[in-house]
Each structure stands twice: as C-alpha cells, then as structure tokens.
Design a protein around this motif. Structure first.
Motif, PDB file in Angstrom:
ATOM      1  N   ALA A 278       1.014  -1.013  -0.008  1.00  0.00           N
ATOM      2  CA  ALA A 278       0.078  -0.100  -0.090  1.00  0.00           C
ATOM      3  C   ALA A 278       0.801   1.258   0.085  1.00  0.00           C
ATOM      4  N   ARG A 279       2.026   1.289   0.774  1.00  0.00           N
ATOM      5  CA  ARG A 279       2.849   2.399   0.676  1.00  0.00           C
ATOM      6  C   ARG A 279       3.352   2.799  -0.508  1.00  0.00           C
ATOM      7  N   ARG A 280       3.744   1.496  -1.309  1.00  0.00           N
ATOM      8  CA  ARG A 280       4.332   1.717  -2.598  1.00  0.00           C
ATOM      9  C   ARG A 280       3.314   2.197  -3.666  1.00  0.00           C
ATOM     10  N   MET A 281       2.270   1.805  -3.371  1.00  0.00           N
ATOM     11  CA  MET A 281       1.052   2.215  -4.139  1.00  0.00           C
ATOM     12  C   MET A 281       0.765   3.910  -4.121  1.00  0.00           C
ATOM     13  N   HIS A 282       0.887   4.110  -2.615  1.00  0.00           N
ATOM     14  CA  HIS A 282       0.570   5.312  -2.381  1.00  0.00           C
ATOM     15  C   HIS A 282       1.728   6.559  -2.975  1.00  0.00           C
TER      16      HIS A 282
ATOM     17  N   HIS B 227       2.555  10.307  -9.680  1.00  0.00           N
ATOM     18  CA  HIS B 227       1.535  10.900 -10.737  1.00  0.00           C
ATOM     19  C   HIS B 227       0.645  11.905 -10.649  1.00  0.00           C
ATOM     20  N   GLU B 228       0.517  12.352  -9.484  1.00  0.00           N
ATOM     21  CA  GLU B 228      -0.415  13.469  -8.968  1.00  0.00           C
ATOM     22  C   GLU B 228      -1.904  12.868  -9.105  1.00  0.00           C
ATOM     23  N   VAL B 229      -2.007  11.867  -8.479  1.00  0.00           N
ATOM     24  CA  VAL B 229      -3.377  10.969  -8.683  1.00  0.00           C
ATOM     25  C   VAL B 229      -3.818  10.629  -7.108  1.00  0.00           C
ATOM     26  N   PRO B 230      -4.849  10.901  -6.725  1.00  0.00           N
ATOM     27  CA  PRO B 230      -5.231  10.184  -5.161  1.00  0.00           C
ATOM     28  C   PRO B 230      -5.244   8.814  -5.420  1.00  0.00           C
ATOM     29  N   LEU B 231      -4.538   8.528  -4.290  1.00  0.00           N
ATOM     30  CA  LEU B 231      -4.691   6.680  -4.289  1.00  0.00           C
ATOM     31  C   LEU B 231      -6.130   6.248  -4.233  1.00  0.00           C
ATOM     32  N   ALA B 232      -7.245   6.943  -3.579  1.00  0.00           N
ATOM     33  CA  ALA B 232      -8.481   6.721  -3.560  1.00  0.00           C
ATOM     34  C   ALA B 232      -9.103   6.714  -4.995  1.00  0.00           C
TER      35      ALA B 232
ATOM     36  N   LEU C 217     -10.764   3.043  -6.650  1.00  0.00           N
ATOM     37  CA  LEU C 217     -11.894   3.144  -6.934  1.00  0.00           C
ATOM     38  C   LEU C 217     -12.057   2.826  -8.725  1.00  0.00           C
ATOM     39  N   GLN C 218     -11.214   3.290  -9.286  1.00  0.00           N
ATOM     40  CA  GLN C 218     -11.245   3.031 -10.894  1.00  0.00           C
ATOM     41  C   GLN C 218     -10.712   1.506 -11.259  1.00  0.00           C
ATOM     42  N   PHE C 219      -9.885   1.077 -10.258  1.00  0.00           N
ATOM     43  CA  PHE C 219      -9.380  -0.444 -10.346  1.00  0.00           C
ATOM     44  C   PHE C 219     -10.683  -1.329 -10.805  1.00  0.00           C
ATOM     45  N   SER C 220     -11.904  -1.025 -10.036  1.00  0.00           N
ATOM     46  CA  SER C 220     -13.136  -1.844 -10.122  1.00  0.00           C
ATOM     47  C   SER C 220     -14.011  -1.078 -11.134  1.00  0.00           C
ATOM     48  N   VAL C 221     -13.932   0.124 -11.076  1.00  0.00           N
ATOM     49  CA  VAL C 221     -15.165   0.946 -12.204  1.00  0.00           C
ATOM     50  C   VAL C 221     -14.894   0.385 -13.415  1.00  0.00           C
ATOM     51  N   ARG C 222     -13.312   0.607 -13.847  1.00  0.00           N
ATOM     52  CA  ARG C 222     -12.833   0.307 -15.241  1.00  0.00           C
ATOM     53  C   ARG C 222     -12.981  -1.127 -15.816  1.00  0.00           C
ATOM     54  N   ASP C 223     -13.266  -2.136 -14.855  1.00  0.00           N
ATOM     55  CA  ASP C 223     -13.345  -3.510 -15.114  1.00  0.00           C
ATOM     56  C   ASP C 223     -14.876  -3.737 -15.829  1.00  0.00           C
ATOM     57  N   SER C 224     -14.759  -4.163 -16.848  1.00  0.00           N
ATOM     58  CA  SER C 224     -16.042  -4.273 -17.708  1.00  0.00           C
ATOM     59  C   SER C 224     -16.757  -5.538 -16.841  1.00  0.00           C
TER      60      SER C 224
ATOM     61  N   HIS D  71     -11.349  11.065 -12.275  1.00  0.00           N
ATOM     62  CA  HIS D  71     -10.243  11.734 -12.179  1.00  0.00           C
ATOM     63  C   HIS D  71      -9.196  10.733 -13.146  1.00  0.00           C
ATOM     64  N   PRO D  72      -8.569  11.721 -14.203  1.00  0.00           N
ATOM     65  CA  PRO D  72      -7.540  11.115 -14.998  1.00  0.00           C
ATOM     66  C   PRO D  72      -6.508  10.183 -14.323  1.00  0.00           C
ATOM     67  N   VAL D  73      -6.510   9.016 -14.837  1.00  0.00           N
ATOM     68  CA  VAL D  73      -5.480   8.227 -14.464  1.00  0.00           C
ATOM     69  C   VAL D  73      -4.463   7.884 -15.652  1.00  0.00           C
ATOM     70  N   PRO D  74      -3.291   8.082 -15.530  1.00  0.00           N
ATOM     71  CA  PRO D  74      -2.559   7.779 -16.881  1.00  0.00           C
ATOM     72  C   PRO D  74      -2.195   6.310 -16.976  1.00  0.00           C
ATOM     73  N   GLU D  75      -2.135   5.649 -18.141  1.00  0.00           N
ATOM     74  CA  GLU D  75      -1.946   4.131 -18.223  1.00  0.00           C
ATOM     75  C   GLU D  75      -0.617   3.865 -17.697  1.00  0.00           C
ATOM     76  N   GLU D  76       0.447   4.763 -17.539  1.00  0.00           N
ATOM     77  CA  GLU D  76       1.666   4.682 -16.760  1.00  0.00           C
ATOM     78  C   GLU D  76       1.492   4.273 -15.460  1.00  0.00           C
ATOM     79  N   LEU D  77       0.755   4.948 -14.952  1.00  0.00           N
ATOM     80  CA  LEU D  77       0.286   4.694 -13.590  1.00  0.00           C
ATOM     81  C   LEU D  77      -0.150   3.142 -13.238  1.00  0.00           C
ATOM     82  N   TRP D  78      -1.192   2.839 -14.080  1.00  0.00           N
ATOM     83  CA  TRP D  78      -1.752   1.398 -13.923  1.00  0.00           C
ATOM     84  C   TRP D  78      -0.631   0.345 -14.222  1.00  0.00           C
TER      85      TRP D  78
END
Length: 315
Positions: A243-247, A253-258, A262-269, A293-300
């Motif tokens: 979790a620390r490394r994710m944070h 990437h200036e993206v909130p961890l939250a 959240l988008q890990f689930s929402v983007r799952d078809s 919130h925009p999440v770049p592919e590099e962060l995923w």
C-alpha cells in the motif's frame, strides 16, 4: 451526464444501474467497524445527497447498525414520497442477534427491512454473509436460500442476490442456486485479487457482479499512513508495504490513491457497479470526482503488479 451516472445493465435482471452504488453501511452508526459515529441527521442528509446526485443505486442491509442504516434511508425516502421510479434500492436478509439464519428468520429479516425502508417491495434482495452457517443448512428444504427465493415469488423482491466473503463458498452457492447477482467485497481491489476467478465464473453464468469495499475499509482511501487496517483488521507488513508503494506511485503521478483504488473496479468491464460507502453528504460528489479523475496508463502499469501475494489475500 457524467459517465459515472450513465446506466449499465445489471446482468439479466432488466435493471439498469449507475457504475457507482452508494453503500449504506456507514449511514448507520457503526463505530466498532469504521472507527467513527454517524449522527442520524448526517446519515439522512447523505441519503438526500445520493438521491440528488444522479446515482440511482443504493445498497444496505438489515444488520447494518442494528437497522439504523435502513431507518435513515427510509426517513430520507419518506421526504420525497418513496424511491424514484428508476431507483434501485437493495437490501440484505441477515441472521439475528442469536445467530439464527433459518428460513423463518429470512422472512422476518425481510419484513423488518421493508418496514424500516417504508416500502412494500425491493428491486434487489441479497442473502447476506451465509458463511455464518453451513452450506448444507443454508440450502436445506425450508432453509435460508429456499425462503429467499420464495420472497421473490411472492413479489417481496424483484430479484435475488448473494452477498458474502469467502470466494470458494460463494462459488458453490452460484453453482447450486440460480442467484441473479453476486456481491463480493474486500476481495477485488488493488491489493487483494482473491475474487478474480469468482467474478469470471459469475459473468460466465450470466450473474451480475457488484464489487464492494474497494478501499479495504480505508487503507486505499486515506493511505497506509492514516489507516493500518485492511478489511477491518490490522494489516500485516506485506500489505502495508504494498500500500505504501502504491501511495508513492500515485503521488508521483499526482493521482489520489483513492481515485486509482476506485477506478480499478469501475474500469473492469465485468463489474456492473462498484459500491462505495459514504457517511457525509459532500462525499457523494467527491466519490463521483474520484471515479472521473484522469489516471494515466503509466500509473496502472506501476500499480497492477503491486498487488499483495496470494498468501496475503482474504480468499
């Protein structure tokens, strides 16, 4: 309209729901689980905010805050004369305080919920946490599962779902009973991928999937520095390290961890809707913003390999 307010089919039920579902557990006051109290008026105001937001899906349970969640939802709904026509109100039948989860108890649980919510039927009714009794007891003639399906036949519920934890047990129920919806929690998140095969199985069977607790009870919303618990219990060091490394990756990437959690689930078809519990009115709009919130592919590419190893998962 926000993409988070557009409607998706809920499997084969004929219902259409927003990709975000308001979770009702924090609406009641459950300090032993969430670490804070929710005053009644704030809970009711939060339901009002959901109703005004465009989110058309709200999930609660008989057992949440000993019925307090349902009472507060019912109070807010009474102010507008009941649920709007396209609103999907879901609740769950639960065991009683003595652990009774018989067929008779399922009926009483449903009756209690309808009275608190101020409705005569619900679009979706789940069997909640059946892991507290044996599979054989739940499936026995006159048992909890049979009673639940009888409630659908009687028009008390339009559709029937299964909401629980252990993935092996949930899979067994899906194989043996024609549930229309599966609700899994704490087991499909950035940190824990226990439910991956279960979600695949549900989709293959035509069962809609709802995913709850994507923040793991708070760690993936506030960060491991603010919460040392995952799934409402103290997390081991491996979970905390991941979790620390994710944070840290999200901060780079200036993206909130939250937002990423959240988008890990929402983007799952495969996921029809993602359930997010809220206890403050302002958090409803905030949740929608996080989902957009925009999440770049590099962060995923950095986040997805950081899942904890399987031996740390909930299963």
């Amino acid at each position: 309209m926000s993409s988070m307010l557009s409607r998706r089919p809920l499997g084969g039920t004929g219902l259409a729901v927003a990709p975000l579902c308001a979770g009702g557990a924090p609406l009641g006051s459950m300090p032993q689980q969430f670490g804070y109290r929710t005053p009644a008026e704030r809970g009711i105001a939060t339901v009002r905010a959901v109703l005004d937001s465009g989110i058309n899906f709200l999930d609660t349970a008989n057992i949440y805050a000993d019925g307090g969640s349902e009472r507060r939802i019912g109070a807010a709904l009474a102010e507008i004369g009941g649920p709007p026509d396209d609103f999907v109100l879901a609740t769950k039948v639960d065991r009683d305080a003595e652990g009774n989860f018989s067929g008779d108890r399922v009926r009483r649980s449903a009756e209690e919920s309808l009275e608190r919510l101020g409705v005569d039927r619900v679009p979706l009714l789940h069997l909640h946490d059946p892991e507290h009794i044996s599979f054989e007891e739940a499936m026995a003639p006159g048992g909890a599962v049979e009673a639940l399906f009888e409630l659908r036949a009687e028009g008390i519920a339009d559709h029937i779902g299964l909401a629980g934890g252990p993935v092996g047990l949930m899979s067994r129920f899906l194989r043996e009973a024609p549930f229309e919806v599966l609700l899994t929690h704490n087991r499909w998140s950035l940190l824990d991928r226990s439910a991956d095969d279960l979600v695949d199985e549900a989709v293959e069977r035509g069962v809609a999937v709802l995913n709850g607790a994507v923040f793991g009870g708070g760690m993936l919303a506030r960060g491991p520095g603010e919460s040392g618990k995952y799934a409402y219990r103290e997390a081991d060091e491996e979970i905390l390290d991941r979790a620390r490394r994710m944070h840290e990756a999200c901060e780079r990437h200036e993206v909130p961890l939250a937002a990423a959690a959240l988008q890990f689930s929402v983007r799952d078809s495969r996921i029809a809707s993602t359930i997010v519990g809220t206890s403050r009115p302002e958090r409803v709009a905030e949740t929608i913003r996080l989902a957009e919130h925009p999440v770049p592919e590099e962060l995923w590419a950095e986040l997805l390999p950081l899942a904890a190893p399987p031996e740390c998962w909930q299963w």
